[in-house]
Write an enzyme that holds these catalytic residues in place. Structure first.
Site, PDB file in Angstrom:
ATOM      1  N   ASP A   1      34.514  26.404  40.985  1.00  0.00           N
ATOM      2  CA  ASP A   1      34.806  25.748  42.267  1.00  0.00           C
ATOM      3  C   ASP A   1      35.308  24.324  42.030  1.00  0.00           C
ATOM      4  O   ASP A   1      36.280  23.876  42.635  1.00  0.00           O
ATOM      5  CB  ASP A   1      33.599  25.793  43.222  1.00  0.00           C
ATOM      6  CG  ASP A   1      32.294  25.321  42.595  1.00  0.00           C
ATOM      7  OD1 ASP A   1      32.250  25.131  41.360  1.00  0.00           O
ATOM      8  OD2 ASP A   1      31.311  25.145  43.346  1.00  0.00           O
TER       9      ASP A   1
ATOM     10  N   ASP B   1      47.211  31.041  41.900  1.00  0.00           N
ATOM     11  CA  ASP B   1      47.971  30.841  43.148  1.00  0.00           C
ATOM     12  C   ASP B   1      47.912  29.363  43.564  1.00  0.00           C
ATOM     13  O   ASP B   1      48.913  28.788  43.996  1.00  0.00           O
ATOM     14  CB  ASP B   1      47.418  31.710  44.301  1.00  0.00           C
ATOM     15  CG  ASP B   1      48.219  33.002  44.522  1.00  0.00           C
ATOM     16  OD1 ASP B   1      48.603  33.621  43.527  1.00  0.00           O
ATOM     17  OD2 ASP B   1      48.448  33.377  45.691  1.00  0.00           O
TER      18      ASP B   1
ATOM     19  N   ASP C   1      42.950  34.808  39.202  1.00  0.00           N
ATOM     20  CA  ASP C   1      43.871  35.195  40.278  1.00  0.00           C
ATOM     21  C   ASP C   1      43.982  34.057  41.284  1.00  0.00           C
ATOM     22  O   ASP C   1      45.085  33.634  41.660  1.00  0.00           O
ATOM     23  CB  ASP C   1      43.334  36.467  40.958  1.00  0.00           C
ATOM     24  CG  ASP C   1      44.243  36.958  42.067  1.00  0.00           C
ATOM     25  OD1 ASP C   1      45.471  36.934  41.869  1.00  0.00           O
ATOM     26  OD2 ASP C   1      43.726  37.352  43.130  1.00  0.00           O
TER      27      ASP C   1
ATOM     28  N   LYS D   1      31.204  30.468  36.690  1.00  0.00           N
ATOM     29  CA  LYS D   1      30.120  30.041  37.581  1.00  0.00           C
ATOM     30  C   LYS D   1      28.802  30.344  36.881  1.00  0.00           C
ATOM     31  O   LYS D   1      27.991  31.168  37.355  1.00  0.00           O
ATOM     32  CB  LYS D   1      30.216  30.771  38.929  1.00  0.00           C
ATOM     33  CG  LYS D   1      31.353  30.293  39.824  1.00  0.00           C
ATOM     34  CD  LYS D   1      31.019  29.032  40.614  1.00  0.00           C
ATOM     35  CE  LYS D   1      30.025  29.295  41.717  1.00  0.00           C
ATOM     36  NZ  LYS D   1      29.677  28.045  42.450  1.00  0.00           N
TER      37      LYS D   1
ATOM     38  N   TYR E   1      37.274  43.393  39.041  1.00  0.00           N
ATOM     39  CA  TYR E   1      38.390  44.286  39.380  1.00  0.00           C
ATOM     40  C   TYR E   1      38.121  45.722  38.929  1.00  0.00           C
ATOM     41  O   TYR E   1      38.705  46.656  39.470  1.00  0.00           O
ATOM     42  CB  TYR E   1      39.685  43.802  38.716  1.00  0.00           C
ATOM     43  CG  TYR E   1      40.434  42.740  39.500  1.00  0.00           C
ATOM     44  CD1 TYR E   1      39.839  41.531  39.834  1.00  0.00           C
ATOM     45  CD2 TYR E   1      41.754  42.955  39.895  1.00  0.00           C
ATOM     46  CE1 TYR E   1      40.533  40.559  40.535  1.00  0.00           C
ATOM     47  CE2 TYR E   1      42.453  41.989  40.600  1.00  0.00           C
ATOM     48  CZ  TYR E   1      41.838  40.794  40.924  1.00  0.00           C
ATOM     49  OH  TYR E   1      42.536  39.845  41.619  1.00  0.00           O
TER      50      TYR E   1
HETATM   51  C1  IPM Z   1      48.342  39.158  40.987  1.00  0.00           C
HETATM   52  C2  IPM Z   1      48.057  40.024  42.194  1.00  0.00           C
HETATM   53  C3  IPM Z   1      47.262  41.263  41.781  1.00  0.00           C
HETATM   54  C4  IPM Z   1      45.901  40.802  41.266  1.00  0.00           C
HETATM   55  C5  IPM Z   1      47.078  42.376  42.821  1.00  0.00           C
HETATM   56  C6  IPM Z   1      48.347  42.772  43.496  1.00  0.00           C
HETATM   57  C7  IPM Z   1      46.422  43.580  42.198  1.00  0.00           C
HETATM   58  O1  IPM Z   1      47.411  39.298  43.189  1.00  0.00           O
HETATM   59  O2  IPM Z   1      48.931  39.641  40.018  1.00  0.00           O
HETATM   60  O3  IPM Z   1      47.993  37.965  41.002  1.00  0.00           O
HETATM   61  O4  IPM Z   1      44.980  40.555  42.078  1.00  0.00           O
HETATM   62  O5  IPM Z   1      45.761  40.701  40.062  1.00  0.00           O
HETATM   63 MN    MN Z   2      47.302  37.148  42.774  1.00  0.00          MN
END
Ligand code: IPM
Ligand code: MN
Ligand code: NAD
Length: 350
Positions: free
Chosen positions: A220, A248, A244, A187, A136
């Site tokens: 993975d 999710d 990240d 990884k 990042y």
């Molecule tokens: C999160 C989001 C952020 C990230 C973006 C919006 C910068 O996806 O907080 O998970 O990738 O960290």
């Molecule tokens: Mn995110």
């Protein structure tokens, strides 16, 4: 000193933080709240997604609660002015390097996930995502034109021993207060940063945390194991990008992306940054149907980790659980409550 600085942001951000404001007013009326524009909203007003003034306000509050940023409206803004750049600047500006993302299945939601009840019932694991390093932020990063035509894009994944060690330490300390197990995901089979990650975590474990169980997993495989048998995990520590993605995936185990809160922590005594892990949800923004629970639970984490009010955090957590047990559901959870009605349902349990 402001106790809680609200940064509602864009899209559904203002909709869900409005419910946090109501909940805070009820459960902790003594807290001082303040608010600033942030993200695309701040860009429109001030030409920057994160003004110096807002960053200064964030650093001098006890805790910061962010809604969400981004959206198609700012898709063509210069990269350093995009709403997401404001969020990255806020994270590094506040120095919040450890991002706690709890994947927790509330009992009443055991049937709300797209996964089977027997896989997710009782689920409770914590992702600790490194938040201020890795690909990042690594330099160089650019897109260049190639002489023969076409273009070339470069991102840089970079980690130092110190960056890995400090986030791993947070994970080990958390595990001590939980089920005593840390899974470190990287990884190391293909990446130099992954190899260093594995060595640093292994060394720190041997030096300071031999009482905690440590296991290494390739990222993975971690993604697969999270949907196959997520209850094998207690604390999972991983880098910025893998964290990240894995968070999710984990959110969906809990029923909806609209359920997962987070706490980003830095050095002791510095303010924490609390944010739902979801985005600005442009597809439902303005409709009043976003699930506010990830934001409300982010406030719950702020009460616990920054505001020294674990008693109130416990009460708020129970209120959310009770509201869900009585059937309160926004559309993402298969129900029909509006954002405000979900807020009402939590308030009614307080
Ligand atoms: C999160 C989001 C952020 C990230 C973006 C919006 C910068 O996806 O907080 O998970 O990738 O960290
Ligand atoms: Mn995110
Ligand atoms: P998103 O998280 O905004 O939405 C993904 C899906 O989940 C959408 O269908 C959305 O409607 C749904 N969803 C998300 N939150 C919900 C909630 N609280 N209640 C009900 N449904 C919810 O991700 P995206 O669509 O990939 O990204 C949209 C924008 O948000 C992009 O600009 C992205 O950069 C930004 N983003 C910001 C953050 C943040 O501010 N922390 C996090 C992720 C994405």
């Amino acid at each position: 000193m402001t106790d809680l600085l609200l940064l509602p942001g864009d899209g559904i951000g203002p909709e869900v933080t409005a419910q946090v404001r109501r909940v805070a007013g009820k459960i902790a009326p003594d807290l001082t709240l303040d608010e600033r524009p942030f993200g695309g909203t701040s860009f429109d007003q001030h030409g920057s997604p994160l003004t110096d003034e807002t960053l200064a306000a964030a650093k001098s509050a006890r805790a910061v609660l962010m809604g969400a940023v981004g959206g198609p409206r700012w898709a063509n803004a210069p990269r350093d002015k995009r709403p997401e750049a404001g969020l990255l600047g806020l994270r590094t500006g506040m120095g919040v390097f450890a991002n706690l993302r709890p994947a927790l299945c509330f009992q009443p939601l055991a049937d709300a996930s797209s996964l089977k009840r027997e896989v997710i019932e009782g689920l409770d694991f914590m992702i600790v995502r490194e938040l201020t390093g890795g690909v990042y932020f690594g330099q160089p990063r650019f897109i260049e034109d190639l002489p023969g035509g076409g273009r070339r894009a470069v991102d840089t994944q970079v980690y130092t021993t110190a960056e890995i060690e400090r986030v791993a330490r947070v994970a080990f300390e958390l595990a001590r207060g939980r089920r005593g197990k840390v899974t470190s995901a990287e990884k190391s089979n293909v990446m130099e940063t992954g190899l260093l990650w594995r060595h640093v975590v292994t060394d720190l474990h041997a030096r300071e945390f031999a009482d905690v169980e440590l296991e290494h997993i390739l990222a993975d495989n971690a993604a697969m194991q999270i949907v196959r048998n997520p209850r094998q995990f207690d604390v999972m520590v991983t880098d910025n990008l893998f964290g990240d993605i894995l968070s999710d995936i984990s959110a969906q185990l809990t029923g909806s992306l609209g359920m997962l809160p987070s706490a980003a922590l830095g050095a002791p005594g510095t303010p924490g940054l609390y944010e739902p892990i979801h985005g600005s949800a442009p597809d439902i923004a303005g409709k009043g149907i976003a699930n506010p629970l990830a934001a409300i639970l982010s406030f719950e984490m702020a009460l616990r980790w920054s505001l020294d009010r674990a008693d109130l955090a416990d009460r708020l957590f129970a209120a959310v659980n009770h509201a869900l047990a009585k059937g309160a559901r926004t559309p993402d959870l298969g129900g029909s409550l509006s954002t405000t009605q979900m807020g009402d349902a939590v308030l009614a349990e307080l």
